[in-house]
Design a protein around this motif. Sequence first.
Motif, PDB file in Angstrom:
ATOM      1  N   MET A   5       0.974  -1.263   0.220  1.00  0.00           N
ATOM      2  CA  MET A   5      -0.222   0.085   0.162  1.00  0.00           C
ATOM      3  C   MET A   5       0.723   1.369   0.141  1.00  0.00           C
ATOM      4  N   GLU A   6       2.144   1.267   0.861  1.00  0.00           N
ATOM      5  CA  GLU A   6       2.767   2.114   1.163  1.00  0.00           C
ATOM      6  C   GLU A   6       2.929   3.046  -0.722  1.00  0.00           C
ATOM      7  N   ILE A   7       3.876   1.719  -1.813  1.00  0.00           N
ATOM      8  CA  ILE A   7       4.405   2.069  -2.913  1.00  0.00           C
ATOM      9  C   ILE A   7       3.508   2.611  -3.384  1.00  0.00           C
ATOM     10  N   LEU A   8       2.168   1.675  -3.784  1.00  0.00           N
ATOM     11  CA  LEU A   8       1.268   2.238  -5.159  1.00  0.00           C
ATOM     12  C   LEU A   8       0.771   3.419  -3.864  1.00  0.00           C
ATOM     13  N   PRO A  13      -0.194   8.778  -5.781  1.00  0.00           N
ATOM     14  CA  PRO A  13      -1.305   9.576  -4.708  1.00  0.00           C
ATOM     15  C   PRO A  13      -2.049  10.365  -4.791  1.00  0.00           C
ATOM     16  N   ASP A  14      -2.527  10.714  -6.174  1.00  0.00           N
ATOM     17  CA  ASP A  14      -4.008  10.994  -6.862  1.00  0.00           C
ATOM     18  C   ASP A  14      -4.883   9.960  -6.338  1.00  0.00           C
ATOM     19  N   VAL A  15      -4.808   8.628  -6.142  1.00  0.00           N
ATOM     20  CA  VAL A  15      -5.829   7.423  -5.526  1.00  0.00           C
ATOM     21  C   VAL A  15      -5.818   6.946  -4.603  1.00  0.00           C
ATOM     22  N   ASP A  16      -7.552   7.201  -4.136  1.00  0.00           N
ATOM     23  CA  ASP A  16      -7.302   6.651  -3.160  1.00  0.00           C
ATOM     24  C   ASP A  16      -7.518   4.638  -3.373  1.00  0.00           C
ATOM     25  N   PHE A  17      -6.726   4.298  -2.349  1.00  0.00           N
ATOM     26  CA  PHE A  17      -6.611   2.555  -2.646  1.00  0.00           C
ATOM     27  C   PHE A  17      -7.735   1.759  -1.822  1.00  0.00           C
ATOM     28  N   GLU A  18      -8.151   2.615  -0.876  1.00  0.00           N
ATOM     29  CA  GLU A  18      -9.382   1.583   0.244  1.00  0.00           C
ATOM     30  C   GLU A  18      -9.907   1.303  -0.633  1.00  0.00           C
ATOM     31  N   ASN A  19      -9.984   2.270  -1.245  1.00  0.00           N
ATOM     32  CA  ASN A  19     -11.894   2.055  -2.356  1.00  0.00           C
ATOM     33  C   ASN A  19     -11.567   1.962  -3.589  1.00  0.00           C
ATOM     34  N   CYS A  20     -10.295   0.935  -4.005  1.00  0.00           N
ATOM     35  CA  CYS A  20     -10.736   0.732  -5.643  1.00  0.00           C
ATOM     36  C   CYS A  20     -10.677  -0.492  -5.609  1.00  0.00           C
ATOM     37  N   THR A  21     -11.179  -1.239  -6.591  1.00  0.00           N
ATOM     38  CA  THR A  21     -10.447  -2.581  -6.369  1.00  0.00           C
ATOM     39  C   THR A  21      -9.790  -3.173  -7.826  1.00  0.00           C
ATOM     40  N   VAL A  47      11.974  -9.961  -4.928  1.00  0.00           N
ATOM     41  CA  VAL A  47      11.580 -10.955  -5.311  1.00  0.00           C
ATOM     42  C   VAL A  47      11.698 -10.714  -6.807  1.00  0.00           C
ATOM     43  N   GLU A  48      11.582 -11.596  -7.859  1.00  0.00           N
ATOM     44  CA  GLU A  48      12.091 -10.743  -9.301  1.00  0.00           C
ATOM     45  C   GLU A  48      10.131 -11.579 -10.069  1.00  0.00           C
ATOM     46  N   ILE A  49      10.189  -9.869 -10.200  1.00  0.00           N
ATOM     47  CA  ILE A  49       8.557  -9.893 -10.558  1.00  0.00           C
ATOM     48  C   ILE A  49       8.492 -10.104 -12.117  1.00  0.00           C
ATOM     49  N   SER A  50       8.493 -10.835 -13.469  1.00  0.00           N
ATOM     50  CA  SER A  50       7.986 -11.034 -14.502  1.00  0.00           C
ATOM     51  C   SER A  50       6.901 -10.568 -15.103  1.00  0.00           C
ATOM     52  N   PHE A  51       7.366  -9.789 -16.473  1.00  0.00           N
ATOM     53  CA  PHE A  51       5.556  -8.943 -17.223  1.00  0.00           C
ATOM     54  C   PHE A  51       5.016 -10.689 -17.154  1.00  0.00           C
ATOM     55  N   ASP A  52       5.230 -11.247 -17.445  1.00  0.00           N
ATOM     56  CA  ASP A  52       4.761 -12.645 -17.303  1.00  0.00           C
ATOM     57  C   ASP A  52       3.322 -12.618 -15.830  1.00  0.00           C
ATOM     58  N   ASP A  53       4.050 -12.648 -15.108  1.00  0.00           N
ATOM     59  CA  ASP A  53       3.189 -12.363 -13.866  1.00  0.00           C
ATOM     60  C   ASP A  53       1.696 -11.405 -13.917  1.00  0.00           C
ATOM     61  N   ILE A  54       2.304 -10.633 -14.689  1.00  0.00           N
ATOM     62  CA  ILE A  54       0.922  -9.150 -14.393  1.00  0.00           C
ATOM     63  C   ILE A  54      -0.544  -9.767 -15.255  1.00  0.00           C
ATOM     64  N   ASP A  55      -1.280  -9.779 -14.838  1.00  0.00           N
ATOM     65  CA  ASP A  55      -2.128  -9.967 -15.032  1.00  0.00           C
ATOM     66  C   ASP A  55      -3.476  -9.242 -14.470  1.00  0.00           C
ATOM     67  N   PRO A  56      -5.151  -8.761 -14.590  1.00  0.00           N
ATOM     68  CA  PRO A  56      -5.430  -8.450 -14.229  1.00  0.00           C
ATOM     69  C   PRO A  56      -6.041  -8.930 -12.642  1.00  0.00           C
ATOM     70  N   GLU A  57      -5.555 -10.379 -12.689  1.00  0.00           N
ATOM     71  CA  GLU A  57      -5.640 -10.761 -11.659  1.00  0.00           C
ATOM     72  C   GLU A  57      -4.684 -11.174 -10.609  1.00  0.00           C
ATOM     73  N   ASN A  58      -3.867 -11.000 -11.095  1.00  0.00           N
ATOM     74  CA  ASN A  58      -2.739 -10.602 -10.054  1.00  0.00           C
ATOM     75  C   ASN A  58      -2.583  -8.948  -9.784  1.00  0.00           C
ATOM     76  N   PHE A  59      -2.751  -8.088 -10.435  1.00  0.00           N
ATOM     77  CA  PHE A  59      -2.241  -6.639 -10.354  1.00  0.00           C
ATOM     78  C   PHE A  59      -3.754  -5.876  -9.842  1.00  0.00           C
ATOM     79  N   ASN A  60      -4.424  -5.959  -9.437  1.00  0.00           N
ATOM     80  CA  ASN A  60      -6.209  -5.635  -9.973  1.00  0.00           C
ATOM     81  C   ASN A  60      -6.440  -5.128  -8.295  1.00  0.00           C
ATOM     82  N   SER A  61      -5.528  -5.397  -6.599  1.00  0.00           N
ATOM     83  CA  SER A  61      -5.771  -5.044  -5.662  1.00  0.00           C
ATOM     84  C   SER A  61      -4.201  -4.735  -4.812  1.00  0.00           C
ATOM     85  N   ALA A  62      -4.078  -3.959  -4.007  1.00  0.00           N
ATOM     86  CA  ALA A  62      -3.007  -4.778  -2.979  1.00  0.00           C
ATOM     87  C   ALA A  62      -3.301  -5.945  -2.926  1.00  0.00           C
ATOM     88  N   GLU A  63      -4.155  -6.461  -2.374  1.00  0.00           N
ATOM     89  CA  GLU A  63      -4.264  -7.641  -1.766  1.00  0.00           C
ATOM     90  C   GLU A  63      -3.503  -9.149  -2.768  1.00  0.00           C
TER      91      GLU A  63
END
Length: 75
Positions: A5-8, A13-21, A47-63
């Motif tokens: 959350m801190e990183i996001l 800083p313009d986004v209210d991450f607590e209310n976005c999903t 950790v090593e994060i590759s672009f293969d790890d990025i899809d809406p399922e993995n990057f749709n929320s802080a959780e």
Amino acid sequence: MEKVMEILKELRPDVDFENCTTLIDDGILDSFDIVSLIGELTDAFDVEISFDDIDPENFNSAESIYALIQKLEEE
């Protein structure tokens, strides 16, 4: 999870991450933000994060981002 959350908030800083999903689907993380986020997460969690790890399922929320990090830490 708090570190994600801190990183996001630092990147968007313009986004209210607590209310976005859906960070990717709603356009909150564009390609530039995602590249920056990957760099920040790699440094923060060692950790090593590759672009293969990025899809809406993995990057749709802080959780979901934190769950991906935990999975990568186990590998």
